[in-house]
Design an enzyme around this catalytic site. Structure first.
Site, PDB file in Angstrom:
ATOM      1  N   ASP A 248       0.710  -1.095  -0.052  1.00  0.00           N
ATOM      2  CA  ASP A 248       0.088  -0.006  -0.007  1.00  0.00           C
ATOM      3  C   ASP A 248       0.760   1.144  -0.092  1.00  0.00           C
ATOM      4  O   ASP A 248       1.759   1.411   0.959  1.00  0.00           O
ATOM      5  CB  ASP A 248      -0.935   0.198   1.160  1.00  0.00           C
ATOM      6  CG  ASP A 248      -2.423   0.471   0.884  1.00  0.00           C
ATOM      7  OD1 ASP A 248      -2.410   1.650   0.292  1.00  0.00           O
ATOM      8  OD2 ASP A 248      -3.292   0.014   1.558  1.00  0.00           O
TER       9      ASP A 248
ATOM     10  N   ASP B  32      -2.959   4.674  -2.275  1.00  0.00           N
ATOM     11  CA  ASP B  32      -3.865   5.292  -1.410  1.00  0.00           C
ATOM     12  C   ASP B  32      -4.154   6.893  -1.791  1.00  0.00           C
ATOM     13  O   ASP B  32      -3.425   7.456  -2.346  1.00  0.00           O
ATOM     14  CB  ASP B  32      -3.248   5.219  -0.042  1.00  0.00           C
ATOM     15  CG  ASP B  32      -4.081   5.561   1.203  1.00  0.00           C
ATOM     16  OD1 ASP B  32      -5.284   4.813   1.240  1.00  0.00           O
ATOM     17  OD2 ASP B  32      -4.034   6.685   1.794  1.00  0.00           O
TER      18      ASP B  32
ATOM     19  N   GLU C 276      -6.396   4.264  -5.687  1.00  0.00           N
ATOM     20  CA  GLU C 276      -7.672   4.573  -5.084  1.00  0.00           C
ATOM     21  C   GLU C 276      -8.123   5.973  -5.389  1.00  0.00           C
ATOM     22  O   GLU C 276      -7.495   6.588  -5.112  1.00  0.00           O
ATOM     23  CB  GLU C 276      -7.361   4.392  -3.506  1.00  0.00           C
ATOM     24  CG  GLU C 276      -8.704   4.606  -2.874  1.00  0.00           C
ATOM     25  CD  GLU C 276      -8.710   5.030  -1.279  1.00  0.00           C
ATOM     26  OE1 GLU C 276      -9.822   4.836  -0.697  1.00  0.00           O
ATOM     27  OE2 GLU C 276      -7.711   5.641  -1.237  1.00  0.00           O
TER      28      GLU C 276
ATOM     29  N   HIS D 186     -11.358  -2.551   3.662  1.00  0.00           N
ATOM     30  CA  HIS D 186     -11.321  -2.120   5.107  1.00  0.00           C
ATOM     31  C   HIS D 186     -12.159  -0.924   5.428  1.00  0.00           C
ATOM     32  O   HIS D 186     -12.064  -0.363   6.560  1.00  0.00           O
ATOM     33  CB  HIS D 186      -9.926  -2.050   5.297  1.00  0.00           C
ATOM     34  CG  HIS D 186      -9.197  -0.851   4.501  1.00  0.00           C
ATOM     35  ND1 HIS D 186      -8.909  -0.945   3.269  1.00  0.00           N
ATOM     36  CD2 HIS D 186      -8.553   0.302   5.221  1.00  0.00           C
ATOM     37  CE1 HIS D 186      -8.601   0.122   2.974  1.00  0.00           C
ATOM     38  NE2 HIS D 186      -8.161   0.823   4.155  1.00  0.00           N
ATOM     39  N   ASP D 187     -12.469  -0.135   4.496  1.00  0.00           N
ATOM     40  CA  ASP D 187     -13.187   1.316   4.900  1.00  0.00           C
ATOM     41  C   ASP D 187     -14.624   0.938   4.645  1.00  0.00           C
ATOM     42  O   ASP D 187     -15.346   2.098   4.943  1.00  0.00           O
ATOM     43  CB  ASP D 187     -12.786   2.402   3.755  1.00  0.00           C
ATOM     44  CG  ASP D 187     -11.406   2.869   3.784  1.00  0.00           C
ATOM     45  OD1 ASP D 187     -10.712   2.546   4.920  1.00  0.00           O
ATOM     46  OD2 ASP D 187     -10.690   3.035   2.724  1.00  0.00           O
TER      47      ASP D 187
HETATM   48  O1  TEU Z   1      -9.328   5.905   2.258  1.00  0.00           O
HETATM   49  C1  TEU Z   1      -9.560   7.181   1.586  1.00  0.00           C
HETATM   50  C2  TEU Z   1     -10.610   7.781   2.174  1.00  0.00           C
HETATM   51  O2  TEU Z   1     -11.075   8.862   1.411  1.00  0.00           O
HETATM   52  C3  TEU Z   1     -11.563   7.115   3.097  1.00  0.00           C
HETATM   53  O3  TEU Z   1     -11.467   8.065   4.409  1.00  0.00           O
HETATM   54  C4  TEU Z   1     -13.078   7.299   2.685  1.00  0.00           C
HETATM   55  O4  TEU Z   1     -13.677   8.349   2.551  1.00  0.00           O
HETATM   56  C5  TEU Z   1     -13.860   6.598   3.777  1.00  0.00           C
HETATM   57  O5  TEU Z   1     -13.078   5.574   4.476  1.00  0.00           O
HETATM   58  C6  TEU Z   1     -15.082   5.870   3.262  1.00  0.00           C
HETATM   59  O6  TEU Z   1     -15.682   5.074   4.045  1.00  0.00           O
HETATM   60  C7  TEU Z   1      -8.056   5.812   2.137  1.00  0.00           C
HETATM   61  C8  TEU Z   1      -7.752   4.418   2.973  1.00  0.00           C
HETATM   62  O7  TEU Z   1      -8.155   3.399   2.543  1.00  0.00           O
HETATM   63  C9  TEU Z   1      -8.069   4.759   4.384  1.00  0.00           C
HETATM   64  O8  TEU Z   1      -8.214   3.434   5.328  1.00  0.00           O
HETATM   65  C10 TEU Z   1      -7.197   5.781   4.938  1.00  0.00           C
HETATM   66  O9  TEU Z   1      -7.771   6.096   6.209  1.00  0.00           O
HETATM   67  C11 TEU Z   1      -7.328   7.038   4.025  1.00  0.00           C
HETATM   68  O10 TEU Z   1      -6.951   6.574   2.823  1.00  0.00           O
HETATM   69  C12 TEU Z   1      -6.008   7.976   4.434  1.00  0.00           C
HETATM   70  O11 TEU Z   1      -4.904   7.347   4.284  1.00  0.00           O
END
Ligand code: TEU
Ligand code: CA
Length: 545
Positions: free
Chosen positions: A101, A203, A245, A319-320
């Protein structure tokens, strides 16, 4: 039959590991790299081609590793560089690539670069980050908000300026306009490539071209210049996979990233089908069911965008995001298995690279927490503070957090019905979903009709059959409220996919072009798709001929 000249990752099924919750090896309650190594056979058994490993780098863990303090070291709780080398080698031995990542929109505020930048305004590293004087009124430079709630600017008392952060204050944004920042990132990427990684998941990469003074965060004017340069400096001539992403990606700009002649990324994660389930004003913290036609139109549109050029990623969760079976399926005991299998089928037979988020392959469900102290996620805790201060009751907030919060899908992997689901012998960092006694890898492995058996069959099909890998995607009845139906076609071959994505039985008038006599892709049974078919809840019909 497969085409040997196409990139390897077009035939691969990907698997995302969230290391903190995958497998603990030393009883501290936190998943780690030796734990992952001990579970590699599970991944080769599933038929995984590459793993996207969420961050394992040195980090104070304000955002579970998405806040990196040293890109060339591993967080002690996850292991050592030696462990990482061993993981790469052991995975390679099973034909599995490790994709790391790349979190380079920001670092941790504990990164040495940020420490230096904070020393003084004329420190040579000051410009590694984005600093602005207070606004004319002595307050914030402007009103850009952080994705985690509150202003995107934090005042640094000792040097009298604000620094910019699109996420937590502990995640200061790097200044990509500074060529030295870019050179450091490329050198770091090459360092990992030389260690044998198979690629990067990038990311929030669509944020690196930001221009905060103009209020531009995503998809800034220089974004693609940077990605072209990155490709030139790191990816060119390497046989690796990259996935960016990109929350801002649209059908209109997708091919700028992954078009054949663009030299940027292999594919992007786009989120239109995810955001279709968010409220226009209240965002994701409230209930908004997604109508199936909306979801299908979105997926079909992206299939169309990448029909001739570019490449899609296919995913229900990560994971989000909430667990697939809880968000798009039916996680009641009656329908959980069938709906998880049917969702897998509907997604994995489209064109693109499918991503399985850990636990999805056994139909793990959203955890339901009852108290805010059961949550761990920085985003959830921040919004809880903000929204309850604005008058929302904790009860209402919890309802939203249980539906769409990020901890939903971060509970430990359920390996068996042993204590803590076989994840740890200690106390897990976040509670295990109590349903682990029924839902776990061991029990899925024992059954031919399990969710896991279906994922395995789907990965095998993709690996071995060009029809699945590159066949044309032809959707039908996009407005049907329950059925998702499509064909894939290559030369004279066709596969017909008809999924009942609902908990009611449905009688479906099958379009002429989907009627086919052939073999069921999963059972090998001869099937005649008739002009009318009645499908049980979450039943699918998959026939090749
Ligand atoms: O996520 C990008 C992000 O914008 C997320 O915060 C998203 O908006 C939210 O989780 C939607 O539910 C990435 C990673 O995948 C996340 O785990 C990180 O917290 C974020 O970037 C910051 O690095
Ligand atoms: Ca551990």
């Amino acid at each position: 039959m497969t085409d040997q000249t196409a990139p390897w990752w077009t035939a691969a099924t990907a698997y995302q590991i969230y290391p903190r919750s995958f497998q603990d090896s030393n009883g501290d309650g936190i998943g780690d790299i030796p734990g992952i190594i001990s579970r590699l056979n599970h991944l080769s058994d599933l038929g995984v081609g590459f793993v996207w490993l969420s961050p394992v780098f040195a980090s104070p863990m304000a955002d579970n590793g998405y806040d990196i303090s040293d890109y060339r070291d591993i967080a002690p709780e996850f292991g050592t560089l030696d462990d990482m080398d061993r993981l790469i080698a052991e995975a390679k031995g099973r034909n599995i690539g490790i994709v790391m990542d790349l979190v380079v929109n920001h670092t941790s505020d504990e990164h040495a670069w940020f420490h230096a930048a904070c020393e003084s305004r004329d420190n040579p590293m000051r410009d590694f980050y984005i600093w602005r004087d207070p606004g004319p009124d002595g307050g914030l430079p402007n009103d850009i908000q952080s994705n985690f709630g509150g202003p995107a600017w934090t005042f640094h008392e000792p040097t009298g300026q604000y620094y910019f952060h699109l996420f937590d204050p502990k995640q200061p944004d790097l200044n990509w306009e500074n060529p030295r920042v870019r050179a450091e990132v490329y050198a770091m990427m090459n360092w990992w490539f030389d260690r044998g990684v198979a690629g990067f998941r990038m990311d929030v990469i669509d944020l690196i071209g930001k221009e905060p003074d103009r209020g531009i965060t995503a998809d800034g004017p220089k974004l693609h210049d940077y990605l072209q340069e990155m490709h030139q400096e790191t990816l060119a001539h390497r046989d690796v996979v990259t996935v960016g992403e990109c929350w801002s990606a649209t059908p209109e700009n997708a091919l700028l990233y992954c078009g054949r002649d663009r030299n940027e990324l292999s594919m992007v994660f786009q989120f239109s089908h995810v955001m279709a389930g968010w409220d226009e004003t209240l965002g994701k913290w409230t209930r908004k069911p997604v109508a199936l036609p909306v979801l299908k139109h979105s997926l079909a549109r992206w299939q169309e965008v990448c029909a001739e050029d570019g490449w899609n990623s296919l995913f229900w969760g990560n994971h989000d995001l909430p667990r697939a079976v809880s968000k798009y399926g039916d996680d009641s005991p009656e329908h959980r298995v069938d709906s998880a299998r049917c969702l897998a089928t509907a997604l994995h037979l489209m064109k693109g690279t499918p991503y399985i988020y850990q636990g999805e392959e056994i139909g793990m469900t959203n955890v339901v927490f009852e108290r805010i102290d059961q949550f761990r996620d920085v985003e959830t805790l921040n919004f809880h503070r903000i929204q309850t201060a604005q008058g929302l009751s904790t009860e209402d907030f919890l309802a939203g957090a249980n539906l769409n919060g990020r901890d939903n899908a971060r509970t430990p992997m359920q390996w068996s019905d042993a204590e803590h689901a076989g994840f740890t012998t200690g106390t897990p960092w976040i509670e295990v979903n109590p349903n682990y006694r029924q839902i776990n890898v061991a029990s899925d492995r024992a059954s031919q009709d399990s969710v896991m058996a279906r994922y395995k069959a789907l990965a095998t099909l993709r690996r071995n059959d060009d029809l699945i890998r590159i066949g044309d995607f032809v959707p039908f009845d996009l407005d049907h409220p329950q059925i998702m139906a499509y064909a894939r076609r290559l030369g004279s071959q066709q596969i017909t996919v008809i999924c009942n994505l609902s908990s009611q039985s449905v009688t479906y008038d099958v379009p002429q072009d989907l009627r086919l006599s052939g073999v069921c892709a999963f059972t090998g049974r001869i099937i005649d798709v008739a002009s009318q078919e009645t499908l049980a809840p979450w039943e699918d019909i998959v026939v090749t001929g």
